[in-house]
Design a protein around this motif. Structure first.
Motif, mmCIF file in Angstrom:
data_model
loop_
_atom_site.group_PDB
_atom_site.id
_atom_site.type_symbol
_atom_site.label_atom_id
_atom_site.label_comp_id
_atom_site.label_asym_id
_atom_site.label_seq_id
_atom_site.Cartn_x
_atom_site.Cartn_y
_atom_site.Cartn_z
ATOM 1 N N ILE A 157 12.843 -5.582 26.421
ATOM 2 C CA ILE A 157 14.249 -5.191 26.592
ATOM 3 C C ILE A 157 14.496 -4.283 27.795
ATOM 4 C CG2 ILE A 157 14.713 -5.417 24.111
ATOM 5 C CD1 ILE A 157 14.702 -2.345 23.938
ATOM 6 N N PHE B 75 22.074 1.042 21.204
ATOM 7 C CA PHE B 75 20.765 0.439 21.445
ATOM 8 C C PHE B 75 20.719 -1.043 21.097
ATOM 9 C CE2 PHE B 75 16.591 -0.885 19.892
ATOM 10 C CZ PHE B 75 15.801 -0.615 20.992
ATOM 11 N N LYS B 76 21.171 -1.385 19.879
ATOM 12 C CA LYS B 76 21.033 -2.777 19.445
ATOM 13 C C LYS B 76 21.832 -3.735 20.330
ATOM 14 C CE LYS B 76 19.659 -2.636 14.639
ATOM 15 N NZ LYS B 76 20.013 -2.832 13.249
ATOM 16 N N PHE C 202 10.709 -3.550 10.630
ATOM 17 C CA PHE C 202 11.169 -3.771 12.010
ATOM 18 C C PHE C 202 11.589 -5.219 12.211
ATOM 19 C CE2 PHE C 202 10.214 -5.265 16.295
ATOM 20 C CZ PHE C 202 10.841 -4.335 17.109
ATOM 21 N N VAL D 263 7.994 -3.624 22.992
ATOM 22 C CA VAL D 263 9.448 -3.566 22.849
ATOM 23 C C VAL D 263 10.069 -3.346 24.230
ATOM 24 C CG1 VAL D 263 11.389 -2.320 21.825
ATOM 25 C CG2 VAL D 263 9.347 -2.779 20.458
ATOM 26 N N ASN E 166 13.083 4.222 15.387
ATOM 27 C CA ASN E 166 12.904 3.102 14.454
ATOM 28 C C ASN E 166 12.564 1.788 15.159
ATOM 29 O OD1 ASN E 166 13.512 4.175 11.702
ATOM 30 N ND2 ASN E 166 15.345 4.854 12.781
ATOM 31 N N ALA E 167 12.933 1.692 16.432
ATOM 32 C CA ALA E 167 12.732 0.439 17.153
ATOM 33 C C ALA E 167 11.311 0.353 17.701
ATOM 34 C CB ALA E 167 13.755 0.315 18.277
ATOM 35 N N ALA F 49 20.110 -3.928 23.721
ATOM 36 C CA ALA F 49 18.840 -4.656 23.638
ATOM 37 C C ALA F 49 19.114 -6.152 23.548
ATOM 38 C CB ALA F 49 18.041 -4.196 22.416
ATOM 39 N N SER F 50 20.117 -6.498 22.766
ATOM 40 C CA SER F 50 20.479 -7.902 22.603
ATOM 41 C C SER F 50 20.916 -8.503 23.941
ATOM 42 C CB SER F 50 21.609 -7.972 21.564
ATOM 43 O OG SER F 50 22.040 -9.274 21.407
ATOM 44 N N ASN G 110 13.027 -7.310 10.423
ATOM 45 C CA ASN G 110 14.375 -7.666 9.995
ATOM 46 C C ASN G 110 15.424 -6.723 10.577
ATOM 47 O OD1 ASN G 110 16.131 -9.404 8.492
ATOM 48 N ND2 ASN G 110 16.384 -7.754 6.999
ATOM 49 N N ASN H 274 18.684 -11.082 10.023
ATOM 50 C CA ASN H 274 18.060 -10.733 11.300
ATOM 51 C C ASN H 274 16.694 -11.392 11.458
ATOM 52 O OD1 ASN H 274 20.085 -9.079 12.382
ATOM 53 N ND2 ASN H 274 19.484 -7.453 10.962
ATOM 54 N N TYR I 233 15.284 -5.145 13.493
ATOM 55 C CA TYR I 233 15.451 -5.449 14.914
ATOM 56 C C TYR I 233 15.020 -6.891 15.137
ATOM 57 C CZ TYR I 233 16.054 -0.470 15.021
ATOM 58 O OH TYR I 233 16.520 0.792 14.760
ATOM 59 N N LEU J 168 17.938 -9.071 26.208
ATOM 60 C CA LEU J 168 17.130 -10.244 25.871
ATOM 61 C C LEU J 168 17.748 -11.522 26.429
ATOM 62 C CD1 LEU J 168 16.224 -9.314 22.186
ATOM 63 C CD2 LEU J 168 14.604 -9.582 24.075
ATOM 64 N N VAL K 98 19.578 7.378 16.615
ATOM 65 C CA VAL K 98 18.896 7.036 15.365
ATOM 66 C C VAL K 98 18.007 5.793 15.528
ATOM 67 C CG1 VAL K 98 19.218 6.356 12.957
ATOM 68 C CG2 VAL K 98 20.653 8.144 13.950
ATOM 69 N N ASP K 99 18.456 4.828 16.331
ATOM 70 C CA ASP K 99 17.658 3.605 16.485
ATOM 71 C C ASP K 99 16.305 3.853 17.163
ATOM 72 O OD1 ASP K 99 18.913 1.329 15.353
ATOM 73 O OD2 ASP K 99 20.502 1.479 16.855
#
Lengths: 464, 236
Positions: free
Chosen positions: A326, A8-9, B172, A322, A358-359, A12-13, B174, A439, B176, A16, A354-355
């Motif tokens: 993304i 995911f991260k 969130f 979000v 949380n995202a 997503a990056s 930090n 971050n 994401y 963007l 898991v993300d």
């Protein structure tokens, strides 16, 4: 469908930084958000209607077994055959067997997210059948070998120029740059497929228990062709899609298109009941309905049951800040956005995604627009809790939480930490990178605290 | 008092006190209070959140009203505490009573305090960001605007999509960071479109996020203010 939510991260990056995708996502506000708002304004009492829709879906789930039996009896009486699939593999096997028994060679498909869940196309192709997606968006994705990025507008991540290039290459025809012309070209290519297909596969927006009907909301007309022209029609749906009566479906029909595309009604609404009867001008000779569980019944009677109310309108992702930033591919499975952040862990594995829960900033925009009032943020929070209990979160995070919880229950310790942190952050002010906050500092300055904490100053001013 | 105000901007806390005192309230800030439990709650750590909820309920047991200069902390107490204790017959009632008398600052001022003259002064244009929890959990939207309208020199210019999340979201921001920064970037663009002298909100978390992004983007001019600071003005 293969799940890639663990990336995911990274995805997503990349999203963007993808200027073309960002441009496409920029259209969401006018295409979805504004249109939905305008369509909702046509209704006299949106809240009452959302409450009614929620009650209908909740009622269907409360007595799901009875409504499914009723549906099976009614559908069978109308000439359809009902099949029960516990898993995606079962569904794929059942549909393959139907196709074999009917000597099917070519299959046309109307858009269906459940078949993405089963990776049905890949399975049927492996088994030697020719499968043609006929929803324009899905057709484009089939040509491009890409998964959908949105449940209603599957190809919203692509622009016109990309599609023009794709058609030029795959159709081996001169390049067209006008949208209407591109649609015309796809139509010309798809028409003969409808006429030569032996089987049509569709999803179902609703299953009507009292009549045994499959209800479809579509815009392109391909759904009606795919379900009425070939001699065999297979409808596949999650077991939660059943609603008690046609009247109930009519209530939901006022909300589904408005929530999804901002239309007061879709171009086509089909209620498909059984096979072709004597004297009918069209309709399939054989109708099969595959009811898929694939993890759904496990949610019944649990805190996750409200998720089964979902009518797949996509409003949650359209309004999710979000998702708006993304897009859908980063979520890594069939369902993106807030509904995907709940469904993916439940259907495809909590440890593989898991993300996703949380995202979210828990801004609540999804909850505010959900036509069936699913408490999406509460469900994501519950999944976060399950992750903690199952040890799925990073050890840094677990220890951080433990330390926070310990300190917050000890006022003196907490006050001392705040004092120290305020001074430290003040001393570090102006730095563009801070350990543990990298971050944050990647895109934002770290604000400087005033220096002393509120508690210190208040004690000075209010000595005991 | 919220953790972020305690740590980062005590002046917001004192501004809130001045406003409440102007409204005729007798205000106490219990010394032993810490966190309402929101970070743990939203991380899925419900037991800690429950422990902190009971701690808070004890500390504010003698107060007629609990007023919070933050929509998200007030929402935690008002909306989420009762959920946390829904199946706890022993504590449910006490938590429900606390929830029922807890208010976000501007909501409290508009509901209960007949403030005619506010101590604050602001000359120039303001734009108001609707912080998510306050807006969607507590219906805070009209209240801060009504109060800001009482400041003679302040002119409110609405930004597009004022109700869209700024991307803070607690941890969130930090965890994401890239997504959070992108969301903050859109918010900054909306603020920029108004040309306002200051962006105002009711939650310090959002303000730190917005300020951090504005400054990183090179905007050193737009003031970033908590609504309490604007309404209360500078101390005498």
């Amino acid at each position: 469908m293969q799940i890639t939510s663990a990336e995911f991260k990274r995805k997503a990056s990349a999203a963007l930084r993808d200027t073309q995708l960002q441009h496409a996502l920029g259209r969401m506000q006018s295409h979805f958000v504004d249109k939905r708002a305008a369509a909702m304004r046509e209704l006299p009492d949106v809240e009452a209607l959302r409450d009614a829709a929620t009650a209908i879906r909740a009622r269907a789930l409360r007595d799901l077994d009875q409504y499914l039996s009723q549906f099976e009896r009614a559908a069978t009486a109308a000439g359809a055959e009902v099949h029960w699939a516990e898993t995606a593999e079962d569904a794929n096997r059942i549909i393959t067997e139907i196709a074999r028994a009917q000597s099917v060679r070519k299959i046309v498909k109307s858009k269906s997210m459940v078949t993405e869940e089963c990776a049905l196309n890949e399975h049927l192709e492996r088994e030697g059948f020719e499968v043609v997606e006929t929803d324009l968006g899905e057709y484009i994705l089939q040509l491009a070998h890409e998964p959908p990025s949105h449940i209603v507008a599957p190809v919203m991540h692509k622009n016109k120029a990309e599609i023009a290039t794709l058609f030029e290459e795959k159709h081996r025809r001169p390049r067209l740059d006008d949208i209407a012309a591109l649609v015309g070209e796809a139509r010309e290519i798809l028409r003969p497929h409808f006429l030569t297909a032996d089987m049509g596969i569709s999803g179902a927006n609703f299953l009507i228990a009292e009549t045994g009907s499959v209800m479809l909301f579509t815009n392109e007309g391909n759904g009606r062709l795919a379900t009425t022209l070939p001699r065999v029609h297979v409808a596949i749906a999650g077991i939660e899609k059943v609603v008690p009566t046609l009247d109930d479906a009519a209530v939901l029909a006022r909300l589904l298109p408005r929530s999804a595309t901002g239309q007061s009604i879709t171009n086509y609404v089909s209620v498909l009941t059984g096979t072709r009867r004597d004297g009918d001008l069209d309709g399939p000779q054989h109708m099969h309905i595959v009811l898929l569980d694939n993890g759904r019944s496990r949610l019944l009677g649990t805190s996750m049951e409200p998720m089964l109310r979902c009518i797949r309108c996509g409003a949650c992702m359209n309004h999710c800040p979000v998702y708006q930033n993304i897009g859908g591919h980063a979520y890594g499975w069939v369902y993106p956005g807030p509904m995907g952040a709940v469904l993916t862990p439940l259907y495809a594995g909590i440890e593989k995604s898991v993300d996703l829960p949380n995202a979210s900033t828990f801004c609540g925009a999804c909850v505010a627009v959900c036509p069936v009032k699913i408490p999406l943020t509460d469900l994501m929070r519950e999944l976060r809790s399950r992750q903690l209990a199952q040890g799925l979160r990073s050890s840094a995070e677990r220890w951080g939480l433990r330390a926070w919880s310990w300190a917050a229950q000890r006022p003196n310790v907490y006050a001392w930490i705040a004092r120290a942190a305020a001074r430290l952050l003040r001393r570090l002010s102006g730095r563009r990178w801070l350990p543990g906050l990298s971050n944050w500092t990647g895109g934002r300055d770290v604000p400087t605290p005033e220096g002393r904490t509120f508690r210190e100053l208040y004690r000075d001013r209010h000595p005991k | 008092m919220t953790c972020l105000v305690d740590l980062m901007r005590p002046r917001i806390g004192f501004a809130a006190l001045r406003l409440l005192e102007t409204a005729g309230c007798r205000v106490v800030v219990p010394d032993a209070q810490t966190c309402c439990g929101q970070p743990g709650y939203n991380a899925g750590e419900f037991d800690s959140a429950r422990a902190l909820a009971l701690k808070l309920a004890d500390e504010f047991a003698d107060c007629e009203y609990v007023v919070v200069p933050s929509g998200s902390c007030a929402g935690m107490i008002r909306v989420h505490y009762p959920t946390l204790f829904a199946h706890d017959a022993i504590h449910r009632e006490r938590v429900a009573q606390l929830a029922a008398r807890t208010y976000e600052l501007t909501d409290f001022l508009v509901r209960f305090a007949n403030v005619t003259a506010l101590p604050g002064r602001f000359e120039g244009t303001l734009t108001y960001h609707d912080a998510c929890s306050g807006l969607r959990e507590l219906g805070i939207q009209r209240q801060p605007r009504a109060l800001l309208a009482k400041l003679p020199g302040a002119k409110l210019v609405e930004m597009p999509d004022a109700t869209t999340c700024c991307g803070f979201g607690g941890t969130f921001s930090n965890k994401y960071g890239e997504i959070s920064s992108a969301m903050a970037g859109r918010k900054c663009a909306a603020i920029g479109q108004t040309g306002a002298d200051a962006v105002v909100a009711g939650d310090l978390g959002c303000l730190l996020n917005i300020e951090g992004r504005l400054r990183r983007l090179g905007d050193d001019n737009t003031k970033v203010l908590h609504v309490a600071e604007v309404l209360a003005g500078e101390p005498e």
